[in-house]
Design a protein around this motif. Structure first.
Motif, PDB file in Angstrom:
ATOM      1  N   UNK A  89       7.572   0.775 -11.264  1.00  0.00           N
ATOM      2  CA  UNK A  89       6.344   0.819 -10.514  1.00  0.00           C
ATOM      3  C   UNK A  89       5.758  -0.602 -10.498  1.00  0.00           C
ATOM      4  N   UNK A  90       5.502  -1.134  -9.309  1.00  0.00           N
ATOM      5  CA  UNK A  90       4.934  -2.482  -9.225  1.00  0.00           C
ATOM      6  C   UNK A  90       3.402  -2.442  -9.307  1.00  0.00           C
ATOM      7  N   UNK A  91       2.786  -3.617  -9.305  1.00  0.00           N
ATOM      8  CA  UNK A  91       1.326  -3.724  -9.488  1.00  0.00           C
ATOM      9  C   UNK A  91       0.562  -3.010  -8.379  1.00  0.00           C
ATOM     10  N   UNK A  92       1.043  -3.101  -7.142  1.00  0.00           N
ATOM     11  CA  UNK A  92       0.360  -2.446  -6.018  1.00  0.00           C
ATOM     12  C   UNK A  92       0.380  -0.938  -6.180  1.00  0.00           C
ATOM     13  N   UNK A  93       1.531  -0.388  -6.597  1.00  0.00           N
ATOM     14  CA  UNK A  93       1.631   1.051  -6.814  1.00  0.00           C
ATOM     15  C   UNK A  93       0.684   1.504  -7.925  1.00  0.00           C
ATOM     16  N   UNK A  94       0.613   0.732  -9.012  1.00  0.00           N
ATOM     17  CA  UNK A  94      -0.296   1.075 -10.108  1.00  0.00           C
ATOM     18  C   UNK A  94      -1.751   1.056  -9.636  1.00  0.00           C
ATOM     19  N   UNK A  95      -2.092   0.057  -8.807  1.00  0.00           N
ATOM     20  CA  UNK A  95      -3.462  -0.042  -8.305  1.00  0.00           C
ATOM     21  C   UNK A  95      -3.801   1.170  -7.425  1.00  0.00           C
ATOM     22  N   UNK A  96      -2.880   1.558  -6.552  1.00  0.00           N
ATOM     23  CA  UNK A  96      -3.091   2.733  -5.693  1.00  0.00           C
ATOM     24  C   UNK A  96      -3.242   3.994  -6.539  1.00  0.00           C
ATOM     25  N   UNK A  97      -2.395   4.156  -7.552  1.00  0.00           N
ATOM     26  CA  UNK A  97      -2.459   5.327  -8.414  1.00  0.00           C
ATOM     27  C   UNK A  97      -3.790   5.365  -9.158  1.00  0.00           C
ATOM     28  N   UNK A  98      -4.244   4.198  -9.625  1.00  0.00           N
ATOM     29  CA  UNK A  98      -5.511   4.105 -10.338  1.00  0.00           C
ATOM     30  C   UNK A  98      -6.660   4.532  -9.417  1.00  0.00           C
ATOM     31  N   UNK A  99      -6.631   4.109  -8.157  1.00  0.00           N
ATOM     32  CA  UNK A  99      -7.667   4.486  -7.197  1.00  0.00           C
ATOM     33  C   UNK A  99      -7.681   5.990  -6.963  1.00  0.00           C
ATOM     34  N   UNK A 100      -6.510   6.599  -6.890  1.00  0.00           N
ATOM     35  CA  UNK A 100      -6.428   8.040  -6.661  1.00  0.00           C
ATOM     36  C   UNK A 100      -6.992   8.808  -7.848  1.00  0.00           C
ATOM     37  N   UNK A 101      -6.757   8.304  -9.067  1.00  0.00           N
ATOM     38  CA  UNK A 101      -7.243   8.977 -10.260  1.00  0.00           C
ATOM     39  C   UNK A 101      -8.750   8.835 -10.422  1.00  0.00           C
ATOM     40  N   UNK A 102      -9.285   7.676 -10.060  1.00  0.00           N
ATOM     41  CA  UNK A 102     -10.715   7.408 -10.182  1.00  0.00           C
ATOM     42  C   UNK A 102     -11.271   7.004  -8.828  1.00  0.00           C
ATOM     43  N   UNK A 103     -11.694   7.977  -8.012  1.00  0.00           N
ATOM     44  CA  UNK A 103     -12.207   7.605  -6.693  1.00  0.00           C
ATOM     45  C   UNK A 103     -13.445   6.723  -6.837  1.00  0.00           C
ATOM     46  N   UNK A 104     -13.616   5.815  -5.876  1.00  0.00           N
ATOM     47  CA  UNK A 104     -14.760   4.910  -5.913  1.00  0.00           C
ATOM     48  C   UNK A 104     -16.050   5.691  -5.746  1.00  0.00           C
ATOM     49  N   UNK A 105     -17.057   5.277  -6.500  1.00  0.00           N
ATOM     50  CA  UNK A 105     -18.373   5.896  -6.387  1.00  0.00           C
ATOM     51  C   UNK A 105     -19.020   5.421  -5.097  1.00  0.00           C
ATOM     52  N   UNK A 106     -19.702   6.314  -4.379  1.00  0.00           N
ATOM     53  CA  UNK A 106     -20.381   5.865  -3.167  1.00  0.00           C
ATOM     54  C   UNK A 106     -21.488   4.877  -3.529  1.00  0.00           C
ATOM     55  N   UNK A 107     -21.627   3.862  -2.705  1.00  0.00           N
ATOM     56  CA  UNK A 107     -22.637   2.838  -2.931  1.00  0.00           C
ATOM     57  C   UNK A 107     -23.929   3.288  -2.271  1.00  0.00           C
ATOM     58  N   UNK A 108     -25.018   3.205  -3.017  1.00  0.00           N
ATOM     59  CA  UNK A 108     -26.311   3.616  -2.495  1.00  0.00           C
ATOM     60  C   UNK A 108     -26.818   2.579  -1.498  1.00  0.00           C
ATOM     61  N   UNK A 109     -27.341   3.061  -0.371  1.00  0.00           N
ATOM     62  CA  UNK A 109     -27.869   2.170   0.659  1.00  0.00           C
ATOM     63  C   UNK A 109     -29.233   1.643   0.228  1.00  0.00           C
ATOM     64  N   UNK A 110     -29.367   0.316   0.254  1.00  0.00           N
ATOM     65  CA  UNK A 110     -30.655  -0.294  -0.059  1.00  0.00           C
ATOM     66  C   UNK A 110     -31.519  -0.297   1.198  1.00  0.00           C
ATOM     67  N   UNK A 111     -32.792  -0.603   1.023  1.00  0.00           N
ATOM     68  CA  UNK A 111     -33.702  -0.659   2.175  1.00  0.00           C
ATOM     69  C   UNK A 111     -33.324  -1.827   3.077  1.00  0.00           C
ATOM     70  N   UNK A 112     -33.806  -1.785   4.303  1.00  0.00           N
ATOM     71  CA  UNK A 112     -33.542  -2.860   5.258  1.00  0.00           C
ATOM     72  C   UNK A 112     -34.067  -4.189   4.721  1.00  0.00           C
ATOM     73  N   UNK A 113     -35.248  -4.158   4.139  1.00  0.00           N
ATOM     74  CA  UNK A 113     -35.848  -5.371   3.591  1.00  0.00           C
ATOM     75  C   UNK A 113     -34.987  -5.960   2.491  1.00  0.00           C
ATOM     76  N   UNK A 114     -34.515  -5.112   1.585  1.00  0.00           N
ATOM     77  CA  UNK A 114     -33.691  -5.588   0.471  1.00  0.00           C
ATOM     78  C   UNK A 114     -32.341  -6.089   0.971  1.00  0.00           C
ATOM     79  N   UNK A 115     -31.752  -5.400   1.939  1.00  0.00           N
ATOM     80  CA  UNK A 115     -30.462  -5.829   2.487  1.00  0.00           C
ATOM     81  C   UNK A 115     -30.582  -7.227   3.089  1.00  0.00           C
TER      82      UNK A 115
END
Length: 107
Positions: free
Chosen positions: A1-27
């Motif tokens: 298993x190469x590094x890319x495959x490990x990275x993909x597998x890691x992503x599947x095991x731990x899905x990314x948390x949704x990022x909370x939208x900041x206000x327009x002013x803060x953005x």
């Protein structure tokens, strides 16, 4: 298993948390600071800001070349792409113009 495959597998095991939208002013506050670091100039004003499914898009005006008289100074409009957390993901200079120039045809 190469590094890319490990990275993909890691992503599947731990899905990314949704990022909370900041206000327009803060953005815009965050993106303006980041853009100023990249350009070496601070944005003077915001001409447009729109929420998107991926975050925000914005248009900001930047003084690119200061001249005397001030009306002959060169300005630029930058189109920004921001993440939902206000991070600057990309930018592009859309146009350059003199400060005294009047918009024609909606531009």
């Amino acid at each position: 298993m190469n590094a890319t495959d490990r990275e993909e597998r890691h992503r599947e095991e731990r899905p990314e948390q949704p990022v909370e939208r900041v206000s327009a002013t803060e953005a815009l506050r965050q993106a303006s600071g980041q853009l100023a670091e990249l350009l070496g100039r601070s944005p003077e004003s915001v001409s447009a800001l729109k929420p998107t499914e991926q975050g925000w898009t914005a248009t900001v005006e930047v003084l690119e070349l200061e001249r005397v008289p001030e009306t002959s100074s060169v300005m630029a409009s930058y189109e920004l792409v921001l993440g939902p957390d206000g991070r600057l993901l990309g930018y592009e200079r859309a146009r350059r113009y003199t400060r005294a120039q009047i918009d024609r045809n909606g531009r």
